[in-house]
Design an enzyme around this catalytic site. Structure first.
Site, PDB file in Angstrom:
ATOM      1  N   ASN A  65       0.682  -1.147   0.010  1.00 30.73           N
ATOM      2  CA  ASN A  65       0.093  -0.048  -0.053  1.00 30.73           C
ATOM      3  C   ASN A  65       0.743   1.250  -0.197  1.00 30.73           C
ATOM      4  O   ASN A  65       0.181   2.247  -0.326  1.00 30.73           O
ATOM      5  CB  ASN A  65      -0.959   0.323   1.250  1.00 30.73           C
ATOM      6  CG  ASN A  65      -2.046  -1.237   1.225  1.00 30.73           C
ATOM      7  OD1 ASN A  65      -2.090  -1.472   2.580  1.00 30.73           O
ATOM      8  ND2 ASN A  65      -2.205  -1.649   0.391  1.00 30.73           N
ATOM      9  N   CYS A 122     -12.396 -26.846 -21.038  1.00 28.77           N
ATOM     10  CA  CYS A 122     -11.775 -27.647 -22.138  1.00 28.77           C
ATOM     11  C   CYS A 122     -10.669 -26.792 -22.705  1.00 28.77           C
ATOM     12  O   CYS A 122      -9.589 -27.234 -23.119  1.00 28.77           O
ATOM     13  CB  CYS A 122     -12.815 -28.249 -23.081  1.00 28.77           C
ATOM     14  SG  CYS A 122     -13.694 -26.984 -23.781  1.00 28.77           S
TER      15      CYS A 122
END
Length: 648
Positions: free
Chosen positions: A51, A168
């Site tokens: 951060n 797939c």
């Protein structure tokens, strides 16, 4: 110079900020310097090292501390006489209810997830408090104003779904590096280091003894053998996923008629000497977060693109370090972009697979960005957006409705315009959140259980946290902490019943009411009986009137087959967007986008002169707050119609 009226509005305002991250730090500073005297901040997060490059109120010594509390202390250093009240808590906590929100004159959001944004939107509507939304990603930014009855609410328009890829494509025919990343992260990493009981499409028997048996008791090739050296195990896994599995895929000639055939890769061809790899003894720290295959092997620059041999070394070394240094975690790990060793393993695995399929490889820096859905934050964008939030907040406090603007910060400005102001849209009359429009649910009431309805519709789609479900005067389900044991048992029993067999049976033609008492949101759902659903409707239910934008990227390599699910590159706390749909030929909103015709009644008077690209390959941009960097931007995404420009 601010007018006397503006100064009075600012000094007398009580403001609620939700989020003290990238935008929040800039916003709190700007509010304080603009004269606001009473500011409240809610943020659940603690400060992380990552951060510090943009959340300038924080320092290294603050790591691990509450963002809200540290931000307050930092601003009071230069504005000691104002009141800042921090809450280190979740905005969805019950204490932040409608009565709490009613205490404020305006709410300013700097959130990083859809669920929390919807929650705050609903509380603001219930409390009749104006909400100013915002988001940044890289050089892009946005600020939108939502005032009950005057402008659309945050949920009036659909939000994009996370990007998904058919299994797939991931397992058999990858064509992009992101496919390799998803394979390495969601399949291989999960198989080796995650829950062993979860289904995984890598469960292919190898030729090293397991494949010769058709028995269900055949040894899982991914299980390490008792007498197996860790480097031998690593080599065997390497040969299985990059060698044997590729050869097995090549045996299906039909698949490769119109595709480039991949090349099987075996460790003996890349790393002939099994002892050539790194030395894990170099890793002396007991801190798991400091364990690194790159350090062990002497690799220094994460922006270097590794060779196939280097990727192979990193792959085996990372696997070795997981078993030698972090063995207790194996079985419960999931990929984390802040886990250095996990990122190294996924990068190496993705690059080796990419090499096999002829896909360009990437550096660890690039791969981490893809795997973690990171668009690196730009502090200047946060500062611009914070300033715009305050400008709109002052207008709201003065009730200057005619001057409200939704403003967009553009990465590639045309006509020398960096900021694009747009007049806010009117409320969408078909919005179930702010317009109380009934929804319709197509469902087989003789098959679907109440639990499915609660999980897949009420929680997942409607975003209700404390749901209550009624059919007429009959209370079918309620969730909350104040229920007695008998009530909980009764509702749990109802969850396992199909809809038609509930005490007050739900069948086609009936109407049920769903409420969230914390959000003070209620909607009616008309039930429509439907017997059959196709594979594109896996939930067995279709909610009509609730709209979600299509996935942010469409794959042309095939679709999920044989009941396979899709893998997603985004996390559950996923991408959130504000969308403005601008039609270049008319001021209508395309019905095909899932928007009710009633939504066409919008104020588009200013849009005709906006600088809109006419490129055939239109661009869809997804914005979120940069806090945590968990955002995705897709350029050149497919859009259903060539008429539109979806800016945000």
């Amino acid at each position: 110079m601010a007018s006397t009226q503006q100064l009075a509005a600012v000094k007398g305002a009580k403001v609620l900020m939700v989020g003290a991250g990238g935008i929040g730090c800039e916003l709190l500073k700007t509010l304080a310097l603009s004269g606001f005297q009473d500011i409240h901040i809610i943020d659940l997060d603690t400060i992380e090292v990552s951060n510090l490059n943009r959340q300038f109120l924080f320092r290294k010594s603050h790591v691990g501390l509450s963002k809200a509390k540290v931000a307050r202390d930092a601003v009071l250093e230069f504005r000691p006489h104002i009141s800042i009240t921090p809450y280190h808590a979740n905005v969805k906590d019950p204490k932040f209810n409608v009565d709490f929100f009613k205490e404020f004159n305006v709410v300013l959001n700097g959130l990083d997830n859809l669920d929390a944004r919807r929650h705050v939107n609903r509380l603001c509507l219930a409390a009749d408090v104006p909400l100013i939304e915002s988001g940044t990603t890289g050089f892009l930014g946005q600020v939108t104003v939502h005032v009950k009855g005057k402008t659309e609410c945050y949920e009036c328009q659909p939000k994009p779904a996370p990007k998904t890829y058919p299994v797939c494509t991931i397992t058999s025919t990858p064509s992009k590096f992101v496919h390799c990343i998803v394979w390495a992260k969601e399949l291989l990493f999960a198989k080796l280091f995650g829950d062993k009981n979860q289904d995984n499409d890598l469960n292919v028997r190898s030729a090293d003894g397991a494949s010769s048996s058709s028995s269900e008791d055949a040894v899982d090739v991914f299980e390490r053998r008792n007498d197996e050296d860790i480097e031998q195990y690593g080599r065997r896994i390497y040969d299985h996923v990059f060698g044997y599995n590729i050869e097995k895929a090549l045996s299906n000639e039909e698949t490769w008629k119109n595709r480039t055939r991949p090349k099987p890769i075996y460790s003996k061809d890349i790393l002939p000497d099994i002892r050539e790899n790194g030395n894990s003894d170099k890793v002396v720290s007991d801190d798991p977060s400091s364990v690194s295959a790159m350090s062990s092997l002497g690799f220094k620059n994460p922006q270097d693109v590794w060779s196939l041999a280097d990727n192979s070394k990193i792959f085996i070394e990372a696997l070795k370090l997981f078993f030698l240094k972090r063995e207790k975690e194996i079985g419960g790990l999931s990929f984390d972009k802040d886990d250095q060793l996990a990122v190294e393993f996924v990068t190496a695995a993705a690059n080796i697979r990419a090499s096999s399929f002829g896909i360009p490889v990437h550096s660890l820096f690039e791969a981490k960005g893809i795997a973690g859905n990171i668009i690196h934050a730009v502090a200047t964008t946060n500062a611009i957006i914070a300033g715009l939030i305050v400008i709109e907040a002052i207008k709201v406090l003065q009730n200057d409705v005619a001057k409200y603007r939704m403003t967009y910060c553009l990465e590639h400005p045309s006509r020398k315009t960096l900021l694009m102001p747009v007049e806010p849209f009117e409320p969408n009359q078909s919005c179930y959140v702010c317009s109380n429009t009934p929804l319709t649910l197509e469902v087989n009431t003789s098959v679907t259980k109440l639990r499915d309805f609660v999980d897949k519709i009420v929680r997942a789609k409607l975003g209700m946290n404390l749901p209550l479900i009624m059919h007429g005067a009959s209370l079918l389900y309620e969730f909350g902490d104040d229920l007695d044991e008998d009530m909980v048992a009764n509702y749990e029993a109802n969850l396992e019943k199909v809809l038609s067999e509930l005490p007050s049976g739900i069948t086609g033609g009936t109407t049920i009411t769903v409420e969230d008492l914390q959000q003070e949101l209620s909607c009616n759902i008309n039930i429509k009986q439907r017997e059959d659903f196709d594979e594109k409707e896996p939930d067995g239910m279709v909610l009509i009137g609730w709209t979600q934008a299509p996935p942010t990227e469409k794959e042309n390599n095939g679709s999920a087959e044989n009941g396979e699910s899709n893998l997603t590159i985004t996390e559950e706390v996923e991408v959130v967007a504000e969308e403005v749909v601008l039609d270049k030929k008319s001021s209508s909103v395309d019905d095909a986008a899932g928007v009710d015709p009633a939504a066409k009644k919008r104020k588009l008077s200013e849009l005709s002169n906006l600088p809109i690209s006419s490129s055939a390959n239109e661009e869809k941009v997804i914005l979120d707050d940069d806090d945590g960097d968990d955002v995705v931007v897709i350029h050149g995404g497919d859009i259903d119609t060539g008429k539109k420009k979806k800016l945000f």
